[in-house]
Design a protein around this motif. Structure first.
Motif, PDB file in Angstrom:
ATOM      1  N   UNK A   1      49.138  45.385  38.183  1.00 31.21           N
ATOM      2  CA  UNK A   1      48.785  43.834  38.722  1.00 31.21           C
ATOM      3  C   UNK A   1      47.207  44.219  37.480  1.00 31.21           C
ATOM      4  N   UNK A   2      46.886  42.708  37.164  1.00 28.23           N
ATOM      5  CA  UNK A   2      45.560  42.462  37.091  1.00 28.23           C
ATOM      6  C   UNK A   2      44.272  41.813  37.393  1.00 28.23           C
ATOM      7  N   UNK A   3      42.808  41.894  36.924  1.00 34.31           N
ATOM      8  CA  UNK A   3      42.094  40.858  37.880  1.00 34.31           C
ATOM      9  C   UNK A   3      42.448  39.851  37.498  1.00 34.31           C
ATOM     10  N   UNK A   4      42.710  39.331  39.002  1.00 36.75           N
ATOM     11  CA  UNK A   4      43.069  37.863  38.996  1.00 36.75           C
ATOM     12  C   UNK A   4      44.276  37.603  40.242  1.00 36.75           C
ATOM     13  N   UNK A   5      44.706  38.339  39.816  1.00 33.71           N
ATOM     14  CA  UNK A   5      45.966  38.410  40.721  1.00 33.71           C
ATOM     15  C   UNK A   5      45.995  37.609  42.024  1.00 33.71           C
ATOM     16  N   UNK A   6      46.775  37.313  42.642  1.00 35.85           N
ATOM     17  CA  UNK A   6      46.766  36.744  43.783  1.00 35.85           C
ATOM     18  C   UNK A   6      47.517  37.909  44.600  1.00 35.85           C
ATOM     19  N   UNK A   7      47.244  38.275  45.873  1.00 37.63           N
ATOM     20  CA  UNK A   7      47.843  39.099  46.952  1.00 37.63           C
ATOM     21  C   UNK A   7      47.937  38.933  48.597  1.00 37.63           C
ATOM     22  N   UNK A   8      48.559  39.577  49.049  1.00 33.87           N
ATOM     23  CA  UNK A   8      48.745  39.396  50.961  1.00 33.87           C
ATOM     24  C   UNK A   8      48.285  41.288  50.294  1.00 33.87           C
ATOM     25  N   UNK A   9      47.436  41.727  52.075  1.00 32.85           N
ATOM     26  CA  UNK A   9      46.574  42.958  51.947  1.00 32.85           C
ATOM     27  C   UNK A   9      47.592  43.291  53.525  1.00 32.85           C
TER      28      UNK A   9
ATOM     29  N   UNK B   1      45.480  40.061  55.166  1.00 31.82           N
ATOM     30  CA  UNK B   1      45.199  39.260  54.720  1.00 31.82           C
ATOM     31  C   UNK B   1      45.448  38.623  53.316  1.00 31.82           C
ATOM     32  N   UNK B   2      44.550  37.608  52.548  1.00 32.69           N
ATOM     33  CA  UNK B   2      44.779  36.898  51.652  1.00 32.69           C
ATOM     34  C   UNK B   2      43.960  37.708  50.039  1.00 32.69           C
ATOM     35  N   UNK B   3      44.189  37.806  49.277  1.00 28.02           N
ATOM     36  CA  UNK B   3      43.163  38.760  48.552  1.00 28.02           C
ATOM     37  C   UNK B   3      43.155  37.719  46.804  1.00 28.02           C
ATOM     38  N   UNK B   4      42.362  38.361  46.526  1.00 30.35           N
ATOM     39  CA  UNK B   4      42.511  38.558  44.614  1.00 30.35           C
ATOM     40  C   UNK B   4      42.047  39.775  43.826  1.00 30.35           C
ATOM     41  N   UNK B   5      42.761  40.256  42.938  1.00 27.55           N
ATOM     42  CA  UNK B   5      42.127  41.755  42.849  1.00 27.55           C
ATOM     43  C   UNK B   5      41.046  41.215  41.582  1.00 27.55           C
ATOM     44  N   UNK B   6      39.960  41.862  42.325  1.00 27.20           N
ATOM     45  CA  UNK B   6      38.266  41.818  41.610  1.00 27.20           C
ATOM     46  C   UNK B   6      38.095  42.723  40.415  1.00 27.20           C
ATOM     47  N   UNK B   7      38.206  43.867  40.947  1.00 34.38           N
ATOM     48  CA  UNK B   7      38.196  45.174  39.727  1.00 34.38           C
ATOM     49  C   UNK B   7      39.164  46.110  40.087  1.00 34.38           C
ATOM     50  N   UNK B   8      39.437  46.725  38.879  1.00 29.65           N
ATOM     51  CA  UNK B   8      40.055  47.675  38.289  1.00 29.65           C
ATOM     52  C   UNK B   8      39.484  48.810  37.371  1.00 29.65           C
ATOM     53  N   UNK B   9      39.670  50.170  37.770  1.00 31.32           N
ATOM     54  CA  UNK B   9      39.033  51.373  37.610  1.00 31.32           C
ATOM     55  C   UNK B   9      40.115  52.358  37.285  1.00 31.32           C
ATOM     56  N   UNK B  10      39.986  53.624  36.191  1.00 31.35           N
ATOM     57  CA  UNK B  10      41.396  54.167  36.870  1.00 31.35           C
ATOM     58  C   UNK B  10      41.490  54.699  38.211  1.00 31.35           C
ATOM     59  N   UNK B  11      40.924  55.082  38.935  1.00 33.31           N
ATOM     60  CA  UNK B  11      41.500  55.346  40.452  1.00 33.31           C
ATOM     61  C   UNK B  11      40.547  54.664  41.228  1.00 33.31           C
ATOM     62  N   UNK B  12      40.812  53.163  40.510  1.00 35.40           N
ATOM     63  CA  UNK B  12      39.594  52.302  42.281  1.00 35.40           C
ATOM     64  C   UNK B  12      40.784  51.318  41.804  1.00 35.40           C
ATOM     65  N   UNK B  13      40.504  50.061  42.802  1.00 34.38           N
ATOM     66  CA  UNK B  13      41.106  49.237  42.933  1.00 34.38           C
ATOM     67  C   UNK B  13      39.985  48.005  44.110  1.00 34.38           C
ATOM     68  N   UNK B  14      39.310  47.121  43.258  1.00 35.43           N
ATOM     69  CA  UNK B  14      39.068  46.015  44.581  1.00 35.43           C
ATOM     70  C   UNK B  14      39.054  45.313  44.501  1.00 35.43           C
ATOM     71  N   UNK B  15      39.916  44.477  45.952  1.00 34.11           N
ATOM     72  CA  UNK B  15      39.869  43.282  45.602  1.00 34.11           C
ATOM     73  C   UNK B  15      38.861  41.834  46.263  1.00 34.11           C
ATOM     74  N   UNK B  16      39.224  40.475  46.897  1.00 34.37           N
ATOM     75  CA  UNK B  16      38.182  40.163  46.974  1.00 34.37           C
ATOM     76  C   UNK B  16      38.991  38.901  48.044  1.00 34.37           C
TER      77      UNK B  16
END
Length: 120
Positions: free
Chosen positions: A56-64, A76-91
């Motif tokens: 998935x890319x930044x902006x993708x909606x997801x359930x977590x 929770x319902x979230x949106x992918x907000x950050x992608x790095x080589x080893x990390x993934x952030x959601x809002x």
């Protein structure tokens, strides 16, 4: 109280604290899912170690689903907000008052503040 873009429940311009919490997060999109270890948790989102094959890319909606040992899992319902080589952030999308209280309790009882040890 106005809310900042960084997260819910914090005054405008103030980033909520993040807590290092041991646990897992499983991201769901349709029939697919990916599991990774949590890095930190805040009232506005989470940072986790990026699961292998995560497309998935930044902006993708997801359930977590967040799983912390000794606690009931919660979704929770979230949106992918950050992608790095080893990390993934959601809002997180807007949370109910009960969910906000649950996350704050988990941060206080199961975590330690990242702000106290230097942030990412």
């Amino acid at each position: 109280m106005s809310q900042s873009a960084e997260g819910q429940g914090a005054p405008a311009g103030v980033r909520p604290s993040r807590s290092i919490v041991n646990g897992l997060a499983e991201i769901y999109l349709g029939e697919e899912s990916w599991v990774g270890d949590l890095d930190d948790l805040s009232i506005g989102g989470l940072l986790m170690f990026r699961p292998g094959g995560f497309p998935l890319q930044i902006g993708s909606p997801v359930d977590i689903e967040i799983r912390i040992p000794g606690e009931q899992p919660f979704r929770v319902v979230a949106t992918v907000a950050r992608l790095e080589f080893d990390l993934l952030g959601v809002r997180f999308q807007p949370l109910t008052d009960v969910m906000q209280e649950d996350i704050l309790r988990l941060m206080a009882t199961r975590g330690r503040l990242r702000d106290d040890i230097g942030g990412r």
